[in-house]
Design an enzyme around this catalytic site. Structure first.
Site, short mmCIF file in Angstrom:
data_model
loop_
_atom_site.label_atom_id
_atom_site.label_comp_id
_atom_site.label_asym_id
_atom_site.label_seq_id
_atom_site.Cartn_x
_atom_site.Cartn_y
_atom_site.Cartn_z
CG ASN A 147 -3.00 -3.99 11.72
OD1 ASN A 147 -2.06 -4.02 12.51
ND2 ASN A 147 -3.39 -2.88 11.12
NE ARG A 285 3.99 3.68 9.71
CZ ARG A 285 3.14 2.67 9.81
NH1 ARG A 285 3.18 1.68 8.93
NH2 ARG A 285 2.24 2.64 10.79
CD GLN A 314 0.95 5.57 3.72
OE1 GLN A 314 1.57 4.60 3.37
NE2 GLN A 314 0.14 5.53 4.78
CG HIS A 333 -0.59 1.69 4.44
ND1 HIS A 333 -0.03 2.54 5.36
CD2 HIS A 333 -0.41 0.46 4.96
CE1 HIS A 333 0.47 1.86 6.38
NE2 HIS A 333 0.23 0.57 6.16
#
Length: 386
Positions: A147, A285, A314, A333
């Site tokens: 990704n 991050r 998260q 995210h």
């Protein structure tokens, strides 16, 4: 037989999709630089379908159960006595996504004596305590490059949306207004700006390549300097460190892994050296940036905008200050979890499982930890405290 514990995000609020906006995905021949796409022996899913949520199961159930293995899928990972914690005790394999990470802390790894493999369905394994994985002989692997381009596209989108003041202008339309002056009072052109990336690996370099046509001045810093021909092709200015680069930049994008050298990097001190009115984009991050320093910089005007899709923890709590700070463009995210990316990281996860279950070698580029130390991509990108 192995027990595979898979932690995925919840299904859509209206239920698992019955139809999709598009009927297919573009066919890719490979990744930039020559790395091949995931090559599992088979898949049991339709590319373009929602695979990263609980009902999607990364397309793994049929494959695992036909071989006699057990698959447990849950989104419950952070509550007291979570299903993740209950099932972890006798799990052989844990699969988690960076978007909904199951934090494999040293304490959790110590409570999982059978654990032998931790797979990141995506890129970025900092939710695993790598030192503890090394100590306990746990192999850590991720689907490298699956990704990277997805995230790079997201970065470019966020840069443009911040500099052009897109989100507030869109809100004017939703609110039924037409005040052009309000929309353009914080809108600029990207053309001619100095844009720098912290790290120029797969994602950072892809961002630089996509920004070159915008006629910007490109900067980068990385512990591994790019080849001269790449620097010349993109007209890049290299800096020895982040501290050296950021004073020159109108836009800084963070594309580095989280490890001891990057944690807390963007604090009050570093941000004070940036141009007043610079933009900071962070899809890497959250802990690379100090949470409260970002809020202070936006409130004071030192930063003109902050955008990203990474938070800590998260999912982010409802009262997280990044939800309400001024001039932000935060999203959940999602940058690396497009339906296109999901097809690749689901296939890569299956490839890793096939290799491990059959006693075959896992691709070198997928490895983060193996054999009691950093390995493969992990040796190139990460550092540990030991």
């Amino acid at each position: 037989m192995a027990k595979v514990l898979c932690v995925l995000y919840d299904d859509p609020v209206d239920g698992y999709p019955k139809t999709y906006a598009r009927d297919d995905l573009p066919a890719l021949d490979g990744y930039p630089g020559g790395q091949t796409l995931p090559t599992p022996k088979g898949v049991d899913f339709t590319p373009g379908h929602l695979l990263g949520s609980v009902s999607g199961e990364l397309g793994l159930r049929r494959f695992l159960e036909e071989r006699g293995h057990t698959l447990v899928v849950t989104s419950d990972k952070d509550t007291e006595d979570s299903e993740f914690d209950r099932e972890l005790a006798d799990a052989d394999v844990v699969i988690s996504q960076p978007f909904w990470p199951a934090y494999l802390t040293a304490e959790r790894i110590a409570r999982a004596p059978k654990l032998k493999l931790a797979i990141t369905a995506g890129i970025g394994s900092d939710h695993v305590d790598l030192d503890a994985a090394i100590e306990h002989g746990v192999t850590v692997a991720e689907v490298t490059y699956c990704n990277s381009i997805s995230v790079a596209e997201h970065v470019v989108m966020m840069i443009l949306s911040q500099v052009r003041n897109y989100l507030p202008s869109y809100q004017v339309v939703l609110d039924g207004g037409w005040n052009i002056a309000d929309c353009v009072s914080r809108s600029y052109d990207v053309e001619g700006m100095h844009v720098g990336t912290v790290a120029a690996g797969r994602i950072g370099l892809a961002v630089l390549r996509r920004l070159k046509p915008f006629d910007v001045h490109l900067h980068y810093t990385d512990r591994h300097r790019l080849p001269r021909e790449v620097e010349e092709e993109l007209n890049l200015t290299w800096h020895a460190g982040t501290q050296d680069m950021v004073p020159h930049c109108d836009v800084v994008t963070v594309n580095a892994p989280l490890h001891p050298e990057t944690e807390g990097l963007f604090d009050d001190k570093l941000i004070s050296t940036m141009k007043r009115g610079a933009y900071l984009i962070n899809t890497a991050r959250a802990k690379i940036a100090d949470r409260d320093s970002i809020v202070r910089a936006l409130e004071s005007g030192q930063l003109a905008g902050y955008a990203g899709d990474v938070w800590y923890p998260q999912p982010a709590p409802a009262d997280h200050p990044w939800r309400t700070m001024p001039h932000h463009g935060m999203t959940p995210h999602i940058s690396g979890s497009s339906l296109s990316a999901q097809a690749r990281y689901a296939a890569g996860t299956r490839e890793i499982l096939e290799n491990w279950l059959d006693g075959e070698s896992i691709r070198e580029e997928y490895l983060i930890v193996q054999g009691g130390g950093l390995a493969g991509t992990g040796a190139h990108s990460y550092s540990t405290r030991t």
